[in-house]
Every structure is written in C-alpha cells, then in structure tokens.
Design an enzyme around this catalytic site. Structure first.
Site, PDB file in Angstrom:
ATOM      1  N   ASP A  27       0.831  -1.210   0.000  1.00 51.95           N
ATOM      2  CA  ASP A  27       0.000   0.000   0.000  1.00 51.95           C
ATOM      3  C   ASP A  27       0.868   1.264   0.000  1.00 51.95           C
ATOM      4  OD1 ASP A  27      -2.386   1.387  -0.049  1.00 51.95           O
ATOM      5  OD2 ASP A  27      -2.618   1.393   2.128  1.00 51.95           O
ATOM      6  N   ASN A  29       1.206   3.393  -2.922  1.00 49.12           N
ATOM      7  CA  ASN A  29       1.693   3.816  -4.248  1.00 49.12           C
ATOM      8  C   ASN A  29       1.214   5.224  -4.605  1.00 49.12           C
ATOM      9  OD1 ASN A  29       2.747   1.285  -4.500  1.00 49.12           O
ATOM     10  ND2 ASN A  29       1.281   0.566  -6.051  1.00 49.12           N
ATOM     11  N   GLY A  30      -0.072   5.463  -4.353  1.00 52.26           N
ATOM     12  CA  GLY A  30      -0.666   6.747  -4.727  1.00 52.26           C
ATOM     13  C   GLY A  30      -0.020   7.880  -3.936  1.00 52.26           C
ATOM     14  N   HIS A  44       2.055   3.411  -9.102  1.00 47.02           N
ATOM     15  CA  HIS A  44       1.828   1.990  -9.384  1.00 47.02           C
ATOM     16  C   HIS A  44       2.964   1.428 -10.237  1.00 47.02           C
ATOM     17  CE1 HIS A  44      -1.930   2.396  -7.445  1.00 47.02           C
ATOM     18  NE2 HIS A  44      -2.554   3.045  -8.413  1.00 47.02           N
ATOM     19  N   SER A  72      -7.630  -5.560  -4.809  1.00 44.91           N
ATOM     20  CA  SER A  72      -8.668  -6.155  -3.962  1.00 44.91           C
ATOM     21  C   SER A  72     -10.012  -6.148  -4.684  1.00 44.91           C
ATOM     22  CB  SER A  72      -8.788  -5.388  -2.640  1.00 44.91           C
ATOM     23  OG  SER A  72      -9.484  -4.166  -2.845  1.00 44.91           O
ATOM     24  N   SER A  73     -10.921  -6.972  -4.174  1.00 46.11           N
ATOM     25  CA  SER A  73     -12.261  -7.014  -4.774  1.00 46.11           C
ATOM     26  C   SER A  73     -12.958  -5.662  -4.611  1.00 46.11           C
ATOM     27  CB  SER A  73     -13.083  -8.157  -4.160  1.00 46.11           C
ATOM     28  OG  SER A  73     -12.879  -8.245  -2.773  1.00 46.11           O
ATOM     29  N   GLU A  74     -12.451  -4.826  -3.706  1.00 43.79           N
ATOM     30  CA  GLU A  74     -13.040  -3.483  -3.508  1.00 43.79           C
ATOM     31  C   GLU A  74     -12.355  -2.419  -4.364  1.00 43.79           C
ATOM     32  OE1 GLU A  74     -12.245  -5.527  -0.726  1.00 43.79           O
ATOM     33  OE2 GLU A  74     -14.317  -6.208  -0.912  1.00 43.79           O
ATOM     34  N   LEU A 138      10.957 -20.351  -4.738  1.00 47.32           N
ATOM     35  CA  LEU A 138      10.022 -19.481  -3.995  1.00 47.32           C
ATOM     36  C   LEU A 138       8.653 -19.588  -4.657  1.00 47.32           C
ATOM     37  CD1 LEU A 138       9.445 -17.047  -1.974  1.00 47.32           C
ATOM     38  CD2 LEU A 138       9.938 -15.557  -3.892  1.00 47.32           C
ATOM     39  N   ARG A 201      -4.746  -1.828   8.998  1.00 46.09           N
ATOM     40  CA  ARG A 201      -5.954  -2.629   8.791  1.00 46.09           C
ATOM     41  C   ARG A 201      -5.633  -3.727   7.793  1.00 46.09           C
ATOM     42  NH1 ARG A 201      -7.939   2.752   6.947  1.00 46.09           N
ATOM     43  NH2 ARG A 201      -7.409   2.961   4.738  1.00 46.09           N
ATOM     44  N   SER A 203      -7.918  -4.811   5.401  1.00 48.87           N
ATOM     45  CA  SER A 203      -8.589  -4.548   4.125  1.00 48.87           C
ATOM     46  C   SER A 203      -9.000  -5.816   3.359  1.00 48.87           C
ATOM     47  CB  SER A 203      -7.694  -3.659   3.240  1.00 48.87           C
ATOM     48  OG  SER A 203      -7.450  -2.420   3.864  1.00 48.87           O
ATOM     49  N   GLU A 214       1.788 -12.926  12.606  1.00 49.44           N
ATOM     50  CA  GLU A 214       2.341 -11.718  13.225  1.00 49.44           C
ATOM     51  C   GLU A 214       2.107 -10.549  12.266  1.00 49.44           C
ATOM     52  OE1 GLU A 214       3.591 -11.692  16.282  1.00 49.44           O
ATOM     53  OE2 GLU A 214       3.284 -13.866  16.433  1.00 49.44           O
TER      54      GLU A 214
HETATM   55  C1  IPE Z   1      -5.425  -2.714  -0.038  1.00 53.81           C
HETATM   56  O1  IPE Z   1      -5.097  -1.382  -0.259  1.00 53.81           O
HETATM   57  C2  IPE Z   1      -5.419  -3.478  -1.328  1.00 53.81           C
HETATM   58  C3  IPE Z   1      -4.151  -3.593  -2.034  1.00 53.81           C
HETATM   59  C4  IPE Z   1      -2.993  -3.130  -1.673  1.00 53.81           C
HETATM   60  C5  IPE Z   1      -4.231  -4.309  -3.256  1.00 53.81           C
HETATM   61  P1  IPE Z   1      -6.210  -0.245  -0.360  1.00 53.81           P
HETATM   62  O2  IPE Z   1      -5.476   1.016  -0.507  1.00 53.81           O
HETATM   63  O3  IPE Z   1      -7.192  -0.594  -1.400  1.00 53.81           O
HETATM   64  O4  IPE Z   1      -6.906  -0.368   1.072  1.00 53.81           O
HETATM   65  P2  IPE Z   1      -7.828   0.670   1.850  1.00 53.81           P
HETATM   66  O5  IPE Z   1      -8.905   1.100   0.904  1.00 53.81           O
HETATM   67  O6  IPE Z   1      -6.958   1.825   2.236  1.00 53.81           O
HETATM   68  O7  IPE Z   1      -8.321  -0.085   3.043  1.00 53.81           O
HETATM   69  C1  IPE Z   2      -1.695   0.241  -3.344  1.00 57.83           C
HETATM   70  O1  IPE Z   2      -1.442   1.601  -3.366  1.00 57.83           O
HETATM   71  C2  IPE Z   2      -1.959  -0.317  -4.717  1.00 57.83           C
HETATM   72  C3  IPE Z   2      -3.329  -0.776  -4.936  1.00 57.83           C
HETATM   73  C4  IPE Z   2      -4.293  -0.745  -4.075  1.00 57.83           C
HETATM   74  C5  IPE Z   2      -3.624  -1.303  -6.233  1.00 57.83           C
HETATM   75  P1  IPE Z   2      -2.622   2.659  -3.316  1.00 57.83           P
HETATM   76  O2  IPE Z   2      -3.037   2.994  -4.701  1.00 57.83           O
HETATM   77  O3  IPE Z   2      -3.712   2.203  -2.434  1.00 57.83           O
HETATM   78  O4  IPE Z   2      -1.873   3.900  -2.661  1.00 57.83           O
HETATM   79  P2  IPE Z   2      -2.488   4.919  -1.612  1.00 57.83           P
HETATM   80  O5  IPE Z   2      -2.950   4.115  -0.444  1.00 57.83           O
HETATM   81  O6  IPE Z   2      -3.603   5.643  -2.288  1.00 57.83           O
HETATM   82  O7  IPE Z   2      -1.324   5.801  -1.274  1.00 57.83           O
HETATM   83 MG    MG Z   3      -4.110   2.452  -0.464  1.00 55.32          MG
END
Ligand code: IPE
Ligand code: IPE
Ligand code: MG
Length: 257
Positions: A27, A29-30, A44, A72-74, A138, A201, A203, A214
């Site tokens: 998590d 990247n954005g 990404h 994720s599915s969301e 691996l 979390r 997620s 852990e």
């Molecule tokens: C969780 O990250 C899913 C992946 C890294 C693929 P999200 O960025 O989607 O999670 P939330 O929305 O902050 O819980």
């Molecule tokens: C995780 O990074 C990648 C995916 C969920 C695909 P995010 O895109 O969620 O990055 P943030 O959380 O917005 O920084």
């Molecule tokens: Mg994120």
C-alpha cells in the site's frame, strides 16, 4: 481431501527464524506519487519495481511462500482510469517479468476471482503459471480481484457442491473439510503479514489465514520498500514470541527441556 498444512487453530505449527510464508499488502503507491508531485499511476509503475526487489530478497532469505495483494475485490470502486492502468500494468508486468521468474526458480500463482478479467489477461495468467509450474525456490502468489470474504464463500460453495449431504448435517462441518477449498490451500498460513503505507488494517486480505499471523505495519510507502526494509521486518518477526494460545511459561519450559 487432507489439508497440506496444519491449521494454527487446530495444531501448533512449526516455526522458524525466517518466516516461511510472508503476506504483504503493498500500500501507498498513490501517496508516494503525490509526495513526488507525480500522478498516482506513476506510483503503481514504481510499485512494480519494488515487487521485483522484494521477490528476490525473499527468495535469497529463504522464504518459501510470498503472497502479494495487488488488487482487492473493492479496488473496482476506484476511478475507471486508474483501474484500467492497474490492469494494463498487471498485464505488462506478466509479459515482461515471467521469463526472469522462470529463470530464477520462482513459481507464480495468481489467486482471486479471475473470471471477471478480460480473456487476454486470463490467458496470460494461465500461461505464466504453467511456464513457472516446475519451480520450487520461492512460491510467489499474486492476489488479484481477491477478497478474504470472497475466498471463504467460494470455498464453502465448493465444499457444498462436492458434498451436498453436509447441508443436512452441519455439525460435521469442520476446518479440515473447508480449508482444502480455500484459494491458498497450497500454502501454510502466513507467519508474517506486512502492510506498507501506514494504515493499520487488513482490508479484506486473507481473513481466514491471518488467525495467528504476526502483523507488521510500516509507514514506508510500497515503492520505497526495499531489501533493507524487509530485513527490518524479518528482525522484528524474529523477536516475536509466537504462543498460539499457550503461555510464555510453557514456551520457556519447552525451550529448556
Ligand atoms: C489494499 O489497499 C489493497 C491492495 C494493496 C491491493 P487499499 O489502498 O485498497 O486499502 P484501503 O482502501 O486503504 O483499506
Ligand atoms: C496500493 O497503493 C496499490 C493498490 C491498491 C492497487 P494505493 O493505490 O492504495 O496507494 P495509496 O494508499 O492511495 O497511497
Ligand atoms: Mg491504499
């Protein structure tokens, strides 16, 4: 079907200094991109590079299973443009990286509800899995359109499809009947869970399997997560006392005996 690995809630699993199975929510990247004044999608793209580094670091450290949450599915709730960039990146990463994975002894699997992906991506996934299927150094699993609740539900449906008589005798249902149907039945439960990006979390990741894992959270954004960062996580893991329901006293008695 007999489960391949002991469940942590049924028996006490063997543990080792290096985690056998590491599961990561990649998590941040954005936010990494925003902090570099770049568009989110640049984060990404940079994240794919971090995957390469961490896969190699885990293989070198002797990790047997590495599971990465990629989509994720969301995540379909994101803006359509971002979703399509993620799909394209997934596809190009498969095209570019699989030969290297094959040469490096890495077996790739993709878990999740893949039926909604476009046919070309589904084909690429199947091809990548079969090209690396003989590798044993691996086990790399990418979770794509994956959700922990989806997994438990699809496993339940699969079990009931195979054994419809169970519906009339629900008391017969136990973990050992269900777990072979989970999409990660080929792997032991994760020893170490890592989430980068600062959120604490899960997620909807591997809900069933994280029962005794852990949990390690770091503020580091995924594109900055490197070999040194994962070694820090391994050091933290090494210092944990995994009790699986027992007392500390029982563990020291066992170590002394
Ligand atoms: C969780 O990250 C899913 C992946 C890294 C693929 P999200 O960025 O989607 O999670 P939330 O929305 O902050 O819980
Ligand atoms: C995780 O990074 C990648 C995916 C969920 C695909 P995010 O895109 O969620 O990055 P943030 O959380 O917005 O920084
Ligand atoms: Mg994120």
């Amino acid at each position: 079907m007999k489960p391949l690995f002991a469940s942590s809630t049924v028996a006490v699993p063997e543990t080792a200094a290096v985690p056998r199975h590491v599961a990561i929510i990649m998590d941040g990247n954005g936010r990494w991109a925003v902090s570099h004044r770049l568009p989110r999608v640049a984060g990404h793209a940079k994240g794919v590079e971090a995957v390469r580094v961490i896969v190699e670091a885990c293989a070198r450290a002797g990790v047997e299973f590495l599971t990465l949450f990629a989509f994720s599915s969301e995540n379909w709730r994101r803006p359509p443009d971002e979703v399509s960039v993620l799909m394209r990146l997934f596809m190009s990463a498969l095209e570019r990286e699989v030969e290297q994975l094959r040469l490096n002894g890495i077996r790739l699997r993709v878990v999740g509800d893949l039926s909604v992906f476009e046919p070309r991506l589904q084909g690429l996934i199947r091809e990548s899995e079969s090209r690396t299927a003989v590798n044993t150094r691996l086990n790399l699993t990418v979770a794509a359109n994956y959700g922990g609740r989806w997994d438990i539900l699809q496993a339940t449906r699969g079990l009931l499809r195979d054994q419809p008589e169970l519906a009339a005798q629900p008391e017969r249902l136990d973990e050992s009947l269900l777990t072979p149907y989970l999409s990660m039945a080929f792997a032991p439960e994760p020893d170490l869970f890592i989430r980068t990006g600062g959120e604490q979390r899960v997620s909807n990741f591997m809900l069933w399997q994280l029962a005794y894992t852990e949990l390690y959270f770091t503020d580091c954004f995924w594109p900055d997560f490197d070999e040194r960062a994962i070694e820090q996580a391994f050091d933290w893991f090494h210092a944990r006392e995994r009790r699986f329901g027992r007392t500390s006293g029982q563990l020291s008695a066992k170590a002394a005996g």
